[in-house]
Design a protein around this motif. Structure first.
Motif, mmCIF file in Angstrom:
data_model
loop_
_atom_site.group_PDB
_atom_site.id
_atom_site.type_symbol
_atom_site.label_atom_id
_atom_site.label_comp_id
_atom_site.label_asym_id
_atom_site.label_seq_id
_atom_site.Cartn_x
_atom_site.Cartn_y
_atom_site.Cartn_z
ATOM 1 N N ALA A 115 0.859 -1.174 0.000
ATOM 2 C CA ALA A 115 0.000 0.000 0.000
ATOM 3 C C ALA A 115 0.898 1.227 0.000
ATOM 4 C CB ALA A 115 -0.907 -0.002 1.234
ATOM 5 N N LEU B 83 -13.085 11.539 -0.503
ATOM 6 C CA LEU B 83 -12.735 10.340 -1.263
ATOM 7 C C LEU B 83 -13.744 10.130 -2.381
ATOM 8 C CD1 LEU B 83 -12.244 7.921 1.772
ATOM 9 C CD2 LEU B 83 -10.459 8.486 0.120
ATOM 10 N N ALA B 84 -13.262 9.856 -3.589
ATOM 11 C CA ALA B 84 -14.176 9.570 -4.696
ATOM 12 C C ALA B 84 -13.555 8.568 -5.650
ATOM 13 C CB ALA B 84 -14.527 10.856 -5.448
ATOM 14 N N THR B 85 -14.414 7.857 -6.367
ATOM 15 C CA THR B 85 -13.944 6.922 -7.392
ATOM 16 C C THR B 85 -14.878 6.972 -8.599
ATOM 17 O OG1 THR B 85 -13.227 4.639 -7.787
ATOM 18 C CG2 THR B 85 -15.232 4.900 -6.522
ATOM 19 N N LEU C 73 -15.166 5.090 -12.828
ATOM 20 C CA LEU C 73 -14.530 4.172 -13.769
ATOM 21 C C LEU C 73 -14.990 4.454 -15.192
ATOM 22 C CD1 LEU C 73 -15.974 0.538 -13.444
ATOM 23 C CD2 LEU C 73 -17.196 2.610 -12.894
ATOM 24 N N MET D 53 -16.502 19.167 -4.404
ATOM 25 C CA MET D 53 -16.574 19.351 -2.952
ATOM 26 C C MET D 53 -15.782 20.592 -2.523
ATOM 27 S SD MET D 53 -18.355 16.592 -2.474
ATOM 28 C CE MET D 53 -18.524 16.374 -0.683
ATOM 29 N N LEU E 235 -5.159 6.577 -6.814
ATOM 30 C CA LEU E 235 -4.886 5.175 -7.121
ATOM 31 C C LEU E 235 -5.525 4.865 -8.472
ATOM 32 C CD1 LEU E 235 -5.925 3.681 -3.655
ATOM 33 C CD2 LEU E 235 -3.580 4.039 -4.457
ATOM 34 N N SER F 235 -21.355 8.332 -5.951
ATOM 35 C CA SER F 235 -21.555 9.397 -6.923
ATOM 36 C C SER F 235 -22.167 8.838 -8.190
ATOM 37 C CB SER F 235 -20.223 10.066 -7.233
ATOM 38 O OG SER F 235 -19.431 9.237 -8.034
ATOM 39 N N ALA G 111 -18.421 13.175 -3.608
ATOM 40 C CA ALA G 111 -17.338 12.462 -2.928
ATOM 41 C C ALA G 111 -17.758 12.252 -1.481
ATOM 42 C CB ALA G 111 -16.040 13.276 -2.996
ATOM 43 N N ALA G 112 -17.142 11.281 -0.830
ATOM 44 C CA ALA G 112 -17.388 11.071 0.597
ATOM 45 C C ALA G 112 -16.516 12.037 1.393
ATOM 46 C CB ALA G 112 -17.046 9.635 0.978
ATOM 47 N N ALA H 71 -4.540 1.629 -0.763
ATOM 48 C CA ALA H 71 -4.290 0.505 -1.677
ATOM 49 C C ALA H 71 -5.514 0.249 -2.538
ATOM 50 C CB ALA H 71 -3.938 -0.752 -0.892
ATOM 51 N N THR H 72 -5.289 -0.346 -3.702
ATOM 52 C CA THR H 72 -6.384 -0.731 -4.581
ATOM 53 C C THR H 72 -6.071 -2.066 -5.233
ATOM 54 O OG1 THR H 72 -7.825 0.023 -6.382
ATOM 55 C CG2 THR H 72 -5.497 0.430 -6.652
ATOM 56 N N LEU I 42 -13.830 2.446 -1.070
ATOM 57 C CA LEU I 42 -14.592 2.818 -2.260
ATOM 58 C C LEU I 42 -14.695 1.577 -3.143
ATOM 59 C CD1 LEU I 42 -12.671 6.121 -3.124
ATOM 60 C CD2 LEU I 42 -14.926 5.957 -2.035
ATOM 61 N N VAL I 43 -15.805 1.435 -3.847
ATOM 62 C CA VAL I 43 -16.028 0.262 -4.696
ATOM 63 C C VAL I 43 -16.440 0.707 -6.094
ATOM 64 C CG1 VAL I 43 -17.394 -1.822 -5.021
ATOM 65 C CG2 VAL I 43 -16.807 -1.079 -2.705
ATOM 66 N N SER I 44 -15.730 0.253 -7.107
ATOM 67 C CA SER I 44 -16.077 0.525 -8.510
ATOM 68 C C SER I 44 -16.475 -0.789 -9.161
ATOM 69 C CB SER I 44 -14.841 1.041 -9.247
ATOM 70 O OG SER I 44 -14.930 2.393 -9.504
ATOM 71 N N VAL I 45 -17.649 -0.825 -9.761
ATOM 72 C CA VAL I 45 -18.129 -2.060 -10.369
ATOM 73 C C VAL I 45 -18.509 -1.816 -11.827
ATOM 74 C CG1 VAL I 45 -19.872 -3.886 -10.271
ATOM 75 C CG2 VAL I 45 -19.030 -2.856 -8.149
ATOM 76 N N GLY J 292 -18.378 5.067 -0.695
ATOM 77 C CA GLY J 292 -18.693 5.561 -2.030
ATOM 78 C C GLY J 292 -18.334 4.550 -3.088
ATOM 79 N N GLY J 293 -18.630 4.911 -4.327
ATOM 80 C CA GLY J 293 -18.306 4.004 -5.407
ATOM 81 C C GLY J 293 -18.801 4.512 -6.737
ATOM 82 N N ASP J 294 -18.734 3.639 -7.715
ATOM 83 C CA ASP J 294 -19.231 3.956 -9.045
ATOM 84 C C ASP J 294 -19.693 2.657 -9.690
ATOM 85 O OD1 ASP J 294 -19.908 5.532 -11.191
ATOM 86 O OD2 ASP J 294 -17.898 5.573 -12.042
ATOM 87 N N SER K 55 -13.424 -3.270 -8.605
ATOM 88 C CA SER K 55 -12.216 -2.628 -8.095
ATOM 89 C C SER K 55 -12.532 -1.995 -6.750
ATOM 90 C CB SER K 55 -11.746 -1.561 -9.088
ATOM 91 O OG SER K 55 -10.685 -0.816 -8.542
ATOM 92 N N ALA L 244 -10.873 0.304 -3.394
ATOM 93 C CA ALA L 244 -9.776 1.133 -2.877
ATOM 94 C C ALA L 244 -10.016 1.311 -1.391
ATOM 95 C CB ALA L 244 -9.740 2.487 -3.584
ATOM 96 N N LEU M 256 -8.616 2.959 2.440
ATOM 97 C CA LEU M 256 -7.795 3.911 3.193
ATOM 98 C C LEU M 256 -7.718 3.443 4.639
ATOM 99 C CD1 LEU M 256 -6.510 6.834 3.569
ATOM 100 C CD2 LEU M 256 -8.838 7.594 4.070
#
Lengths: 339, 339
Positions: free
Chosen positions: A53, A66-68, A70, A102, A110, B2, B53-54, B67-68, B110-113, B141-143, B153, B155, B157
Motif C-alpha cells: 500500500a 474520497l471519490a472513485t 470508472l 466538494m 490510485l 456518486s 465524494a465522501a 491501496a487498490t 470505495l467500490v467501482s463495479v 462511495g463508489g461507481d 475494483s 480502494a 484507506l
C-alpha cells in the motif's frame, strides 16, 4: 503499485505486469516531480508506488474527501474517437472533478486497470500522468490485470485545510440562493457529435482542427476538472456544488432533491457550436454548478483567483419538486446505465 | 455513491444504476451500523454515500495508507466456483489484505463495479458488506457502469495511530531477521483444485462439505485478511511484512529484493489437504509474511492479541539474490498477468 492480487496467468503477450508497472511507475514519479516543490521523492517515511500500500502523511485535522469513477471501453469511450492517452487523462480527471465539486484539491490517486492483450500502457500512462501533473495530484499506487475489455478505475483522496469552510455538499442549497455554472455547456456532447459525423462521412474532417470544433472535440476527449473554481466557491462561503457529469437537467435535479429546494432557471449558457439540447442534457461537461447566498463573495473569490467569471443561470426556490427553465418544466432526460 | 461520470445508455435491463445504487447504499449503511459504536450515521459533518465524494474525518497526524486491487470475471474468479457474494467479499478482502500487510487497520473503502446486464447486485453487495462488517471498514462511495465482463475494483484507506511504529513496508527486513507466516499455506490453490476436480467429474462433491476440503474451498472463495496479525506485528516492532497474494516463492522474492537481503527457508508449512507446490507457489492465501529482529516481542504481541501463534519458516541473510529452501534454490514460479 502493489502486485496483483489473485493473479492468474493471462494470455501471452509482449509484456508482463511487472514490466508494465515499472514503466508506469517511472512515468508517474516523473509527473509527481513536476508538481513536488521539494523534488522528486516522497517525504521521509512516506512510500509511493512499490509496496503493498502507499503511505502518505496528510495535513492534520482537515476533513478528507474520497471519490472513485470508472471508464469502460465501448461504454464510456470509443477508441475510434479518443486515443488511449485521452482515455487515461479523462479517467483521472472525471474523479478529480468529483473532488473539485466538494471544493477540495486532489492530493493522491490510485489507478486500477483491467486491459486486453496488446494495450499500449505507455499511452494510457502518459494520459494519466498528464492529468495528475495538471491537477497536482500524485498517483501513489494501483493494480493491473488482464481482461477482455479496457476498464480504468481511479480513486482520489483530497484534504480540505482545517479552519476553512468544510467541503461543499450537493445538499446545502437554500431557497433564494443564486445558481452559477463555471462555463458554457454542451461542449463535450457537441464534440462527440462532430467526431461521429466525420466517422460516418457526414462531417468535414478538416473543420475539426479549427475553433469552435477543435475546442468541442478537445472538451470531449480531455475534460478539465474545475479544481480552482471549486476551491474558490467553498472559500467564498457557497452553500452547495455538484459537477455536471450527467448533464445540467439531471445534475440540477440531484442538487435540488438533496437540498430540498425547487429551481427556476432563467437561461442555459450554450457553448459556441453546441445545441441547446446538448447544453441541457449532454453531460460530461465537468463544469461546476454552484449555489450561493452571497453572489458578491463568489464573484470576488473567482476574480481574486484569476478565474473566468461564473455565469448566473437562475435561483433556488422554496418549492421542492418544482424545477423550471424559463417557466417551462425542466427536461427529464439524463443518461442512465441499465442492468 | 456518486452518479456515474461519462454515463452512456447501457443495455436495457431490469434495473437502472440509481435503483441499484440505492439498494447497495442501504446495505453498506447497515454494515457500517454493525461496526459503528455510536450508531448508524456518520459523525457530524461527514458524508458517506450520496454526494460527489465522501467526506471523512481522519485521526490527526497519523500516517495514512492507500491501496487498490481489482478482480476480473474469468480471470480472477470463475462464477462456476464462486458465487457473486463470494466475489464481492473477496474483492474487498484482497485490498484490505494490502492494508493489513502494512500493519494498519482499514477505515474507509470505495467500490467501482463494471457489470454485465442481469448481474445480481444484491448478492455482490451482500459480499462486499459482509467483508466490510468483518473488517470494521466503512464503504463510503463508489461507481457503477455497464460492461461486457464483471470487474470489481476496491480502494481502501487506513490510518496508523500517531506515536506508534510507522506502517510496515516490504523493504525493511535486515540480515538475521527471522521470517514468520501467519498460517499454513496452499489452502486457496488446493480449494480451487478440489472445485475444479468436482466440476470435471474427477472429484467427490460430497467431500467438499467436510474438513479439510470445506476449509480449503472456503479459503479460496472467502480469504480473510490478517488485519489483527498485521497490527500486532507492527506494534511489536517487526521490520517488514508482505501479504502472500502471488505465492510464497514470488512474494518472498519481492520482500528480499526490496530489503536487499537473502533468504534461507528451513520449512514451508503446508495446509492440511494442500500440496507442497500449492503452498510454495499457489498464491491467494493472504497470510502475512513477517520479518522481525525481535521474535520474542512478535510472539508476545500475537499472544496478547489472542491470535494463533505465527510459524517461523527461516531467516534473512546478508547474501542478496541468494534465496534457498532447505539448501536448494527457491522455485521461480509466480503468477503473472501478460499483455
Amino acid at each position: 503499485m502493489s502486485p496483483n492480487s489473485g493473479s492468474a496467468p493471462g494470455p501471452l503477450g509482449a509484456s508482463d505486469e511487472f514490466t508494465v508497472i515499472a514503466g508506469l511507475r517511472a512515468r508517474f514519479e516523473a509527473a509527481a516531480a513536476l508538481r513536488a516543490p521539494g523534488g522528486d521523492a516522497p517525504p521521509v517515511g512516506d512510500i509511493w508506488i512499490g509496496d503493498d500500500a502507499a503511505v502518505v502523511t496528510l495535513p492534520s485535522s482537515g476533513r478528507s474527501v474520497l471519490a472513485t469513477d470508472l471508464l469502460v471501453g465501448g461504454v464510456h469511450f470509443d477508441e475510434a474517437y479518443s486515443s488511449l492517452e485521452d482515455v487515461g487523462y479523462k479517467a483521472l480527471m472525471v474523479t478529480v472533478s468529483d473532488i473539485a465539486a466538494m471544493g477540495v484539491r486532489p492530493a493522491y490517486a490510485l489507478v486500477s486497470v483491467a486491459a486486453p492483450p496488446g494495450t499500449d500502457f505507455d499511452l494510457l500512462g502518459a494520459g494519466l500522468a498528464g492529468a495528475a501533473g495538471e491537477c497536482s495530484c500524485v498517483i501513489v499506487g494501483g493494480d493491473l490485470a488482464g481482461a477482455p475489455v479496457l476498464v480504468v478505475s481511479t480513486a482520489v483522496l483530497g484534504v480540505a485545510e482545517s479552519g476553512a469552510p468544510p467541503p461543499l455538499s450537493r445538499g446545502g442549497a437554500r431557497p433564494g440562493d443564486l445558481l452559477f455554472v463555471t462555463g458554457p455547456l454542451g461542449r463535450s456532447a457537441a464534440g462527440l457529435r462532430l467526431l461521429s459525423d466525420v466517422a460516418s462521412g457526414a462531417g468535414d474532417d478538416s473543420a475539426l482542427a479549427r475553433p469552435p470544433a477543435s475546442d468541442l472535440v478537445r472538451a470531449h476527449r480531455r475534460p478539465v476538472a474545475r479544481v480552482a473554481e471549486g476551491e474558490a466557491a467553498r472559500r467564498s462561503g457557497a452553500n452547495a456544488a455538484i459537477d455536471l457529469s450527467d448533464g445540467l437537467a439531471g445534475d440540477l435535479r440531484h442538487l435540488a432533491e438533496a437540498s430540498g429546494v425547487g429551481v427556476d432557471l432563467d437561461v442555459v449558457p450554450v457553448a459556441d457550436g453546441a445545441t441547446a439540447e446538448e447544453a441541457m442534457t449532454g453531460g460530461e461537461d465537468y463544469e461546476l454548478l454552484i449555489a450561493t447566498g452571497d453572489p458578491d463573495e463568489l464573484l470576488a473569490a473567482f476574480r481574486g483567483a484569476d478565474l473566468a467569471t461564473p455565469l448566473v443561470i437562475g435561483r433556488c426556490t422554496d418549492h421542492p419538486g418544482h424545477l423550471a427553465v424559463g417557466g417551462d418544466p425542466l427536461p427529464t432526460g439524463t443518461w442512465l446505465h441499465r442492468f
